[in-house]
Scaffold this active site. Sequence first.
Site, mmCIF file in Angstrom:
data_model
loop_
_atom_site.group_PDB
_atom_site.id
_atom_site.type_symbol
_atom_site.label_atom_id
_atom_site.label_comp_id
_atom_site.label_asym_id
_atom_site.label_seq_id
_atom_site.Cartn_x
_atom_site.Cartn_y
_atom_site.Cartn_z
ATOM 1 C CG ASP A 1 34.599 25.236 36.855
ATOM 2 O OD1 ASP A 1 34.753 26.936 36.915
ATOM 3 O OD2 ASP A 1 35.816 24.610 37.695
ATOM 4 C CB CYS B 1 32.828 38.963 43.470
ATOM 5 S SG CYS B 1 33.501 37.609 44.476
#
Length: 471
Positions: free
Chosen positions: A279, A379
Amino acid sequence: MSQHRKKSPVSRRPGSDRGRQVRQAAGPATLLQHVERLIGKVMRFVSPADAVVSHYFRENPKLGHRERGIIAEAVFAVLRRRAEFAQYATGGSGSTEHRLALLGLWVTRGPEGIKAYLAGDEAAWLERIGMIERASLPARVRSNLPDWLFEALLGQYGEAFTEALARASIDSAPLDLRVNTLKSDRDAVMAALAEAGFGAEATPLAPLGIRMQGKPALQALPLFKDGFVEVQDEGSQLLCHLLAPRRGEMVVDFCAGAGGKTLGIGALMRSTGRLYAFDVSEKRLANLKPRLARSGLSNVHPVLIDSEQDAKIKRLAGKIDRVLVDAPCSGLGTLRRNPDLKWRQTPQSITELNAKQAAILASAARLVKPGGRLVYATCSVLVRENQQIVQDFLAQHPQFVLKPAGAVLAEQKIALEMGDWLELYPNVHGTDGFFAAVLERVPQTAGEAVGPATEVVEAGAGAVDEAAESR
Protein backbone atom coordinates in the site's frame (compact mmCIF):
# COMPACT_ATOMS: atom_id res chain seq x y z
CA MET A 1 -10.21 0.49 -4.10
CA SER A 2 -11.58 3.57 -2.43
CA GLN A 3 -11.10 3.41 1.27
CA HIS A 4 -14.38 3.27 2.83
CA ARG A 5 -15.24 3.55 6.52
CA LYS A 6 -18.33 1.71 7.61
CA LYS A 7 -21.12 3.67 9.11
CA SER A 8 -23.03 2.19 12.02
CA PRO A 9 -26.13 4.33 12.62
CA VAL A 10 -28.12 2.97 15.55
CA SER A 11 -31.76 2.23 14.87
CA ARG A 12 -34.06 3.71 17.52
CA ARG A 13 -37.80 3.97 17.87
CA PRO A 14 -39.29 7.43 17.56
CA GLY A 15 -41.06 8.98 20.49
CA SER A 16 -41.98 12.58 21.27
CA ASP A 17 -40.96 12.35 24.96
CA ARG A 18 -37.55 10.98 24.01
CA GLY A 19 -37.20 13.74 21.46
CA ARG A 20 -37.82 16.38 24.14
CA GLN A 21 -35.25 14.79 26.45
CA VAL A 22 -32.61 14.78 23.73
CA ARG A 23 -33.33 18.43 22.95
CA GLN A 24 -32.78 19.40 26.58
CA ALA A 25 -29.65 17.25 26.83
CA ALA A 26 -28.20 18.97 23.78
CA GLY A 27 -27.90 22.22 25.70
CA PRO A 28 -27.97 25.66 24.01
CA ALA A 29 -27.86 24.21 20.51
CA THR A 30 -30.77 21.89 19.90
CA LEU A 31 -30.34 18.54 18.24
CA LEU A 32 -32.08 19.95 15.17
CA GLN A 33 -29.56 22.77 15.00
CA HIS A 34 -26.70 20.28 15.19
CA VAL A 35 -28.20 18.38 12.25
CA GLU A 36 -28.55 21.64 10.29
CA ARG A 37 -24.95 22.65 10.94
CA LEU A 38 -23.57 19.24 10.09
CA ILE A 39 -25.59 19.06 6.86
CA GLY A 40 -24.07 22.40 5.86
CA LYS A 41 -20.56 21.04 6.42
CA VAL A 42 -21.10 17.63 4.83
CA MET A 43 -22.77 18.99 1.71
CA ARG A 44 -19.74 21.01 0.75
CA PHE A 45 -18.42 17.61 -0.40
CA VAL A 46 -14.81 18.56 0.27
CA SER A 47 -14.03 15.53 2.47
CA PRO A 48 -15.63 12.10 3.05
CA ALA A 49 -18.86 12.48 4.99
CA ASP A 50 -17.91 10.09 7.78
CA ALA A 51 -14.68 12.05 8.38
CA VAL A 52 -16.64 15.32 8.55
CA VAL A 53 -19.12 13.80 10.99
CA SER A 54 -16.36 12.42 13.21
CA HIS A 55 -14.61 15.80 13.24
CA TYR A 56 -17.86 17.57 14.15
CA PHE A 57 -18.45 15.23 17.08
CA ARG A 58 -14.91 15.85 18.33
CA GLU A 59 -15.67 19.58 18.22
CA ASN A 60 -18.86 18.96 20.22
CA PRO A 61 -17.77 16.54 22.96
CA LYS A 62 -20.81 17.22 25.15
CA LEU A 63 -23.06 15.38 22.71
CA GLY A 64 -23.92 11.96 24.13
CA HIS A 65 -23.70 8.63 22.31
CA ARG A 66 -27.46 8.53 21.69
CA GLU A 67 -27.55 12.11 20.40
CA ARG A 68 -24.66 11.42 18.04
CA GLY A 69 -26.48 8.40 16.65
CA ILE A 70 -29.63 10.42 15.95
CA ILE A 71 -27.68 13.25 14.32
CA ALA A 72 -25.59 10.92 12.13
CA GLU A 73 -28.65 8.96 11.01
CA ALA A 74 -30.45 12.11 9.94
CA VAL A 75 -27.45 13.51 8.07
CA PHE A 76 -26.81 10.28 6.17
CA ALA A 77 -30.52 10.02 5.34
CA VAL A 78 -30.22 13.41 3.63
CA LEU A 79 -27.19 12.23 1.66
CA ARG A 80 -28.98 9.06 0.60
CA ARG A 81 -32.08 10.89 -0.62
CA ARG A 82 -30.63 14.24 -1.58
CA ALA A 83 -32.31 14.55 -5.00
CA GLU A 84 -35.72 13.63 -3.61
CA PHE A 85 -35.35 15.85 -0.54
CA ALA A 86 -34.16 18.78 -2.65
CA GLN A 87 -37.48 18.65 -4.49
CA TYR A 88 -39.47 18.49 -1.25
CA ALA A 89 -37.39 21.29 0.29
CA THR A 90 -38.60 23.82 -2.28
CA GLY A 91 -41.52 24.24 0.14
CA GLY A 92 -41.43 24.72 3.88
CA SER A 93 -39.78 27.56 5.77
CA GLY A 94 -36.35 28.51 7.05
CA SER A 95 -33.00 27.82 5.41
CA THR A 96 -32.38 24.93 3.03
CA GLU A 97 -30.30 23.22 5.72
CA HIS A 98 -33.18 23.59 8.18
CA ARG A 99 -35.69 21.99 5.82
CA LEU A 100 -33.28 19.17 4.91
CA ALA A 101 -32.59 18.56 8.61
CA LEU A 102 -36.31 18.25 9.29
CA LEU A 103 -36.66 15.78 6.42
CA GLY A 104 -33.71 13.73 7.64
CA LEU A 105 -35.10 13.52 11.17
CA TRP A 106 -38.59 12.88 9.85
CA VAL A 107 -37.58 9.76 7.90
CA THR A 108 -35.29 8.40 10.63
CA ARG A 109 -37.25 9.34 13.78
CA GLY A 110 -40.80 9.19 12.46
CA PRO A 111 -43.61 11.77 12.75
CA GLU A 112 -43.92 11.37 16.51
CA GLY A 113 -40.22 11.58 17.22
CA ILE A 114 -39.84 14.90 15.43
CA LYS A 115 -42.84 16.75 16.91
CA ALA A 116 -40.75 18.52 19.55
CA TYR A 117 -38.70 20.25 16.86
CA LEU A 118 -41.47 21.56 14.63
CA ALA A 119 -42.70 25.13 14.51
CA GLY A 120 -45.45 26.97 12.66
CA ASP A 121 -46.91 24.99 9.76
CA GLU A 122 -43.96 22.55 9.50
CA ALA A 123 -46.07 19.62 10.70
CA ALA A 124 -48.59 20.28 7.92
CA TRP A 125 -45.73 20.63 5.41
CA LEU A 126 -44.32 17.22 6.37
CA GLU A 127 -47.78 15.71 6.28
CA ARG A 128 -48.25 16.92 2.71
CA ILE A 129 -44.89 15.44 1.74
CA GLY A 130 -45.93 12.14 3.29
CA MET A 131 -48.88 12.01 0.90
CA ILE A 132 -46.72 12.31 -2.22
CA GLU A 133 -46.51 9.11 -4.26
CA ARG A 134 -42.86 8.40 -5.03
CA ALA A 135 -43.94 6.86 -8.33
CA SER A 136 -45.10 10.30 -9.42
CA LEU A 137 -41.58 11.71 -9.15
CA PRO A 138 -39.28 11.72 -12.21
CA ALA A 139 -37.16 8.57 -12.46
CA ARG A 140 -33.93 10.50 -11.91
CA VAL A 141 -35.32 12.06 -8.72
CA ARG A 142 -36.58 8.69 -7.47
CA SER A 143 -33.13 7.25 -8.06
CA ASN A 144 -31.48 9.91 -5.88
CA LEU A 145 -28.50 9.92 -8.23
CA PRO A 146 -26.73 12.80 -10.01
CA ASP A 147 -27.73 13.15 -13.65
CA TRP A 148 -24.43 11.89 -15.08
CA LEU A 149 -24.48 8.71 -12.96
CA PHE A 150 -28.15 8.00 -13.61
CA GLU A 151 -27.55 8.27 -17.36
CA ALA A 152 -24.46 6.06 -17.19
CA LEU A 153 -26.29 3.31 -15.30
CA LEU A 154 -29.32 3.67 -17.55
CA GLY A 155 -27.12 3.03 -20.56
CA GLN A 156 -25.57 -0.04 -18.93
CA TYR A 157 -28.55 -1.71 -17.31
CA GLY A 158 -31.78 -0.18 -18.56
CA GLU A 159 -34.43 1.63 -16.52
CA ALA A 160 -35.84 -1.20 -14.40
CA PHE A 161 -32.50 -2.50 -13.14
CA THR A 162 -31.12 1.01 -12.62
CA GLU A 163 -34.10 1.97 -10.46
CA ALA A 164 -33.85 -1.26 -8.47
CA LEU A 165 -30.11 -0.73 -7.94
CA ALA A 166 -30.61 2.89 -6.91
CA ARG A 167 -33.44 1.96 -4.53
CA ALA A 168 -31.33 -0.75 -2.87
CA SER A 169 -28.39 1.65 -2.59
CA ILE A 170 -30.48 3.99 -0.44
CA ASP A 171 -30.83 1.33 2.25
CA SER A 172 -28.30 0.91 5.04
CA ALA A 173 -25.86 -1.97 4.54
CA PRO A 174 -26.00 -4.96 6.91
CA LEU A 175 -23.15 -5.81 9.26
CA ASP A 176 -21.29 -8.87 7.92
CA LEU A 177 -18.55 -10.80 9.69
CA ARG A 178 -15.98 -13.28 8.41
CA VAL A 179 -15.04 -16.21 10.60
CA ASN A 180 -11.30 -16.64 11.13
CA THR A 181 -10.82 -20.35 10.35
CA LEU A 182 -7.44 -20.34 12.07
CA LYS A 183 -9.35 -20.08 15.35
CA SER A 184 -12.85 -21.48 14.84
CA ASP A 185 -15.59 -22.39 12.35
CA ARG A 186 -18.86 -20.74 11.41
CA ASP A 187 -21.16 -23.05 13.37
CA ALA A 188 -19.17 -22.58 16.58
CA VAL A 189 -19.05 -18.81 16.20
CA MET A 190 -22.78 -18.58 15.49
CA ALA A 191 -23.49 -20.67 18.58
CA ALA A 192 -21.31 -18.35 20.66
CA LEU A 193 -23.08 -15.29 19.26
CA ALA A 194 -26.46 -16.78 20.09
CA GLU A 195 -25.30 -17.55 23.62
CA ALA A 196 -24.16 -13.93 23.98
CA GLY A 197 -27.63 -12.77 22.92
CA PHE A 198 -26.83 -11.63 19.37
CA GLY A 199 -29.08 -12.44 16.42
CA ALA A 200 -27.15 -13.70 13.41
CA GLU A 201 -27.47 -15.92 10.33
CA ALA A 202 -25.10 -17.49 7.85
CA THR A 203 -24.51 -15.40 4.74
CA PRO A 204 -26.10 -17.06 1.69
CA LEU A 205 -23.04 -16.82 -0.59
CA ALA A 206 -19.77 -16.52 1.32
CA PRO A 207 -18.99 -19.82 3.08
CA LEU A 208 -17.34 -18.12 6.06
CA GLY A 209 -19.72 -15.18 6.43
CA ILE A 210 -22.16 -14.26 9.19
CA ARG A 211 -24.78 -11.51 8.90
CA MET A 212 -25.70 -9.78 12.13
CA GLN A 213 -29.16 -8.57 13.01
CA GLY A 214 -28.92 -4.83 13.49
CA LYS A 215 -25.64 -3.03 14.13
CA PRO A 216 -24.46 -4.23 17.54
CA ALA A 217 -21.26 -2.87 19.07
CA LEU A 218 -18.65 -5.61 18.69
CA GLN A 219 -15.54 -4.00 20.15
CA ALA A 220 -16.09 -5.44 23.64
CA LEU A 221 -17.16 -8.88 22.41
CA PRO A 222 -14.53 -11.55 23.22
CA LEU A 223 -15.09 -13.21 19.82
CA PHE A 224 -14.03 -9.95 18.17
CA LYS A 225 -11.25 -8.96 20.57
CA ASP A 226 -9.68 -12.43 20.31
CA GLY A 227 -9.77 -12.48 16.49
CA PHE A 228 -12.40 -15.15 15.93
CA VAL A 229 -14.29 -12.79 13.59
CA GLU A 230 -13.55 -9.74 11.46
CA VAL A 231 -15.94 -7.21 9.92
CA GLN A 232 -16.06 -7.79 6.15
CA ASP A 233 -18.85 -7.46 3.61
CA GLU A 234 -19.95 -10.74 2.06
CA GLY A 235 -19.00 -9.55 -1.43
CA SER A 236 -15.51 -8.64 -0.28
CA GLN A 237 -15.15 -12.13 1.19
CA LEU A 238 -15.96 -13.68 -2.19
CA LEU A 239 -13.01 -11.87 -3.77
CA CYS A 240 -10.68 -13.88 -1.53
CA HIS A 241 -12.23 -17.12 -2.79
CA LEU A 242 -11.80 -15.98 -6.40
CA LEU A 243 -8.09 -15.57 -5.75
CA ALA A 244 -8.18 -19.07 -4.21
CA PRO A 245 -4.69 -19.00 -2.64
CA ARG A 246 -3.07 -22.29 -1.66
CA ARG A 247 -0.84 -23.23 1.22
CA GLY A 248 2.82 -22.36 0.79
CA GLU A 249 2.34 -19.97 -2.15
CA MET A 250 3.72 -16.49 -2.63
CA VAL A 251 0.80 -14.06 -2.83
CA VAL A 252 0.45 -10.28 -3.14
CA ASP A 253 -2.46 -8.08 -2.09
CA PHE A 254 -1.43 -5.20 -4.33
CA CYS A 255 -3.68 -2.47 -2.84
CA ALA A 256 -4.11 -3.77 0.69
CA GLY A 257 -5.82 -0.71 2.12
CA ALA A 258 -7.27 -1.48 5.54
CA GLY A 259 -6.43 -5.15 5.14
CA GLY A 260 -9.73 -7.02 5.35
CA LYS A 261 -9.01 -9.07 2.26
CA THR A 262 -5.39 -9.49 3.32
CA LEU A 263 -6.57 -11.24 6.48
CA GLY A 264 -9.06 -13.36 4.56
CA ILE A 265 -6.39 -14.45 2.08
CA GLY A 266 -3.91 -15.25 4.86
CA ALA A 267 -6.47 -17.45 6.60
CA LEU A 268 -7.19 -19.33 3.37
CA MET A 269 -3.43 -19.95 3.14
CA ARG A 270 -3.53 -21.34 6.69
CA SER A 271 -0.83 -18.83 7.64
CA THR A 272 1.71 -20.58 5.40
CA GLY A 273 3.74 -19.28 2.47
CA ARG A 274 4.31 -15.54 2.18
CA LEU A 275 1.65 -12.87 1.74
CA TYR A 276 2.72 -9.32 0.88
CA ALA A 277 0.35 -6.44 1.65
CA PHE A 278 1.36 -3.49 -0.57
CA ASP A 279 0.00 0.00 0.00
CA VAL A 280 1.10 3.58 -0.61
CA SER A 281 -0.28 4.77 2.74
CA GLU A 282 1.92 4.35 5.80
CA LYS A 283 -1.05 5.21 8.02
CA ARG A 284 -3.20 2.43 6.56
CA LEU A 285 -0.43 -0.10 6.97
CA ALA A 286 0.05 1.01 10.57
CA ASN A 287 -3.68 0.57 11.18
CA LEU A 288 -3.36 -3.07 10.10
CA LYS A 289 -1.35 -3.97 13.18
CA PRO A 290 -4.13 -4.55 15.73
CA ARG A 291 -6.19 -6.62 13.29
CA LEU A 292 -3.23 -8.75 12.36
CA ALA A 293 -2.37 -9.24 16.02
CA ARG A 294 -5.90 -10.51 16.69
CA SER A 295 -5.87 -12.78 13.65
CA GLY A 296 -2.95 -15.00 14.65
CA LEU A 297 -1.48 -14.84 11.14
CA SER A 298 2.30 -15.06 10.81
CA ASN A 299 2.67 -15.06 7.01
CA VAL A 300 1.67 -11.44 6.29
CA HIS A 301 4.32 -8.87 5.37
CA PRO A 302 3.05 -5.29 4.87
CA VAL A 303 5.20 -3.27 2.49
CA LEU A 304 5.05 0.50 2.03
CA ILE A 305 5.46 1.45 -1.64
CA ASP A 306 5.70 4.89 -3.21
CA SER A 307 3.81 3.94 -6.39
CA GLU A 308 3.09 1.00 -8.67
CA GLN A 309 6.59 1.50 -10.08
CA ASP A 310 8.39 1.01 -6.74
CA ALA A 311 11.64 -0.98 -6.90
CA LYS A 312 10.31 -3.32 -4.20
CA ILE A 313 7.70 -4.48 -6.70
CA LYS A 314 10.18 -4.95 -9.52
CA ARG A 315 12.27 -7.36 -7.42
CA LEU A 316 9.33 -9.78 -7.35
CA ALA A 317 8.66 -9.72 -11.11
CA GLY A 318 7.59 -13.13 -12.40
CA LYS A 319 7.81 -14.80 -8.97
CA ILE A 320 4.31 -14.51 -7.48
CA ASP A 321 1.69 -17.26 -7.63
CA ARG A 322 -1.36 -15.05 -7.09
CA VAL A 323 -1.96 -11.30 -7.11
CA LEU A 324 -5.09 -9.45 -6.01
CA VAL A 325 -5.55 -5.94 -7.38
CA ASP A 326 -8.33 -4.33 -5.38
CA ALA A 327 -7.97 -1.17 -7.42
CA PRO A 328 -8.61 2.42 -6.32
CA CYS A 329 -12.08 3.18 -7.65
CA SER A 330 -15.11 5.44 -7.36
CA GLY A 331 -16.67 3.27 -4.63
CA LEU A 332 -20.06 3.61 -6.32
CA GLY A 333 -20.92 0.06 -5.33
CA THR A 334 -20.77 1.05 -1.65
CA LEU A 335 -23.42 3.79 -1.58
CA ARG A 336 -25.29 2.01 1.21
CA ARG A 337 -22.27 2.77 3.42
CA ASN A 338 -20.93 5.91 1.73
CA PRO A 339 -23.88 7.81 0.21
CA ASP A 340 -21.82 10.97 -0.25
CA LEU A 341 -19.69 9.28 -2.93
CA LYS A 342 -22.40 9.64 -5.57
CA TRP A 343 -22.34 13.43 -5.04
CA ARG A 344 -18.55 13.72 -4.74
CA GLN A 345 -17.59 11.73 -7.84
CA THR A 346 -17.74 13.27 -11.32
CA PRO A 347 -17.15 12.02 -14.88
CA GLN A 348 -13.74 13.71 -14.73
CA SER A 349 -12.78 11.92 -11.50
CA ILE A 350 -13.74 8.60 -13.11
CA THR A 351 -11.48 9.37 -16.07
CA GLU A 352 -8.60 10.09 -13.68
CA LEU A 353 -9.28 6.82 -11.85
CA ASN A 354 -9.30 4.90 -15.12
CA ALA A 355 -5.70 5.95 -15.80
CA LYS A 356 -4.64 4.80 -12.31
CA GLN A 357 -6.52 1.52 -12.64
CA ALA A 358 -4.90 0.65 -15.97
CA ALA A 359 -1.41 1.55 -14.69
CA ILE A 360 -1.80 -0.43 -11.46
CA LEU A 361 -3.16 -3.51 -13.23
CA ALA A 362 -0.30 -3.48 -15.75
CA SER A 363 2.27 -3.11 -12.97
CA ALA A 364 0.75 -5.86 -10.83
CA ALA A 365 0.69 -8.19 -13.84
CA ARG A 366 4.48 -8.13 -13.98
CA LEU A 367 4.59 -9.95 -10.64
CA VAL A 368 2.63 -12.98 -11.84
CA LYS A 369 4.67 -16.01 -12.78
CA PRO A 370 3.68 -18.22 -15.74
CA GLY A 371 0.65 -20.27 -14.75
CA GLY A 372 -0.16 -17.77 -11.97
CA ARG A 373 -3.40 -15.92 -11.28
CA LEU A 374 -4.23 -12.20 -11.29
CA VAL A 375 -7.59 -10.95 -9.94
CA TYR A 376 -8.67 -7.40 -10.78
CA ALA A 377 -11.47 -6.07 -8.57
CA THR A 378 -13.32 -2.86 -7.73
CA CYS A 379 -16.28 -1.85 -5.60
CA SER A 380 -17.75 0.05 -8.55
CA VAL A 381 -20.71 -0.73 -10.81
CA LEU A 382 -19.42 1.27 -13.78
CA VAL A 383 -18.28 -0.57 -16.92
CA ARG A 384 -15.62 2.13 -17.41
CA GLU A 385 -13.88 1.00 -14.23
CA ASN A 386 -14.49 -2.69 -14.71
CA GLN A 387 -14.96 -4.59 -17.98
CA GLN A 388 -13.39 -1.82 -20.05
CA ILE A 389 -10.18 -1.79 -17.98
CA VAL A 390 -9.86 -5.57 -18.19
CA GLN A 391 -10.60 -5.78 -21.90
CA ASP A 392 -8.04 -3.07 -22.66
CA PHE A 393 -5.49 -4.91 -20.51
CA LEU A 394 -6.07 -8.23 -22.28
CA ALA A 395 -5.70 -6.56 -25.68
CA GLN A 396 -2.27 -5.29 -24.63
CA HIS A 397 -1.12 -8.39 -22.68
CA PRO A 398 -1.65 -11.53 -24.79
CA GLN A 399 0.23 -13.61 -22.19
CA PHE A 400 -2.90 -13.36 -19.99
CA VAL A 401 -6.26 -15.01 -20.57
CA LEU A 402 -9.62 -14.53 -18.89
CA LYS A 403 -10.89 -17.41 -16.76
CA PRO A 404 -14.67 -17.29 -16.20
CA ALA A 405 -15.45 -16.21 -12.65
CA GLY A 406 -18.36 -18.65 -12.56
CA ALA A 407 -15.99 -21.57 -13.17
CA VAL A 408 -13.67 -20.44 -10.37
CA LEU A 409 -16.58 -20.12 -7.93
CA ALA A 410 -17.75 -23.62 -8.88
CA GLU A 411 -14.24 -24.94 -8.17
CA GLN A 412 -14.53 -23.35 -4.73
CA LYS A 413 -17.96 -25.00 -4.24
CA ILE A 414 -19.68 -21.62 -4.02
CA ALA A 415 -23.18 -21.82 -5.47
CA LEU A 416 -23.34 -18.50 -7.29
CA GLU A 417 -24.09 -18.38 -11.00
CA MET A 418 -21.76 -16.02 -12.82
CA GLY A 419 -20.38 -15.78 -16.33
CA ASP A 420 -17.01 -14.33 -17.31
CA TRP A 421 -17.08 -11.71 -14.56
CA LEU A 422 -18.03 -11.57 -10.91
CA GLU A 423 -20.75 -8.91 -10.74
CA LEU A 424 -22.46 -8.34 -7.40
CA TYR A 425 -25.26 -5.86 -6.70
CA PRO A 426 -27.13 -4.89 -3.52
CA ASN A 427 -30.51 -5.30 -5.24
CA VAL A 428 -29.68 -8.82 -6.45
CA HIS A 429 -27.22 -10.34 -3.99
CA GLY A 430 -27.64 -8.22 -0.84
CA THR A 431 -23.92 -7.33 -0.91
CA ASP A 432 -22.08 -4.16 -1.81
CA GLY A 433 -21.60 -3.65 -5.53
CA PHE A 434 -18.46 -5.52 -6.61
CA PHE A 435 -16.76 -6.45 -9.84
CA ALA A 436 -13.91 -8.90 -10.37
CA ALA A 437 -12.15 -10.60 -13.27
CA VAL A 438 -9.88 -13.63 -12.99
CA LEU A 439 -6.87 -13.46 -15.30
CA GLU A 440 -4.31 -16.24 -15.67
CA ARG A 441 -0.87 -16.03 -17.20
CA VAL A 442 -0.28 -18.73 -19.78
CA PRO A 443 2.33 -21.35 -18.81
CA GLN A 444 5.98 -20.50 -19.35
CA THR A 445 7.25 -20.54 -22.90
CA ALA A 446 10.79 -20.96 -24.17
CA GLY A 447 12.98 -17.99 -23.38
CA GLU A 448 10.99 -16.80 -20.36
CA ALA A 449 13.14 -16.69 -17.26
CA VAL A 450 11.73 -16.72 -13.78
CA GLY A 451 13.81 -16.26 -10.64
CA PRO A 452 13.62 -18.50 -7.60
CA ALA A 453 10.31 -18.40 -5.78
CA THR A 454 12.12 -18.02 -2.49
CA GLU A 455 13.32 -14.47 -3.21
CA VAL A 456 11.65 -11.90 -0.96
CA VAL A 457 11.16 -8.16 -0.98
CA GLU A 458 13.85 -6.02 0.59
CA ALA A 459 11.25 -3.80 2.19
CA GLY A 460 13.58 -1.67 4.26
CA ALA A 461 12.19 0.68 6.87
CA GLY A 462 8.82 0.88 5.13
CA ALA A 463 7.88 -2.72 5.90
CA VAL A 464 6.80 -4.39 9.09
CA ASP A 465 5.80 -7.95 9.79
CA GLU A 466 2.08 -7.36 10.28
CA ALA A 467 -1.24 -6.45 8.42
CA ALA A 468 -5.22 -6.19 8.05
CA GLU A 469 -8.66 -4.00 6.67
CA SER A 470 -11.50 -1.38 7.53
CA ARG A 471 -15.79 -0.88 5.40
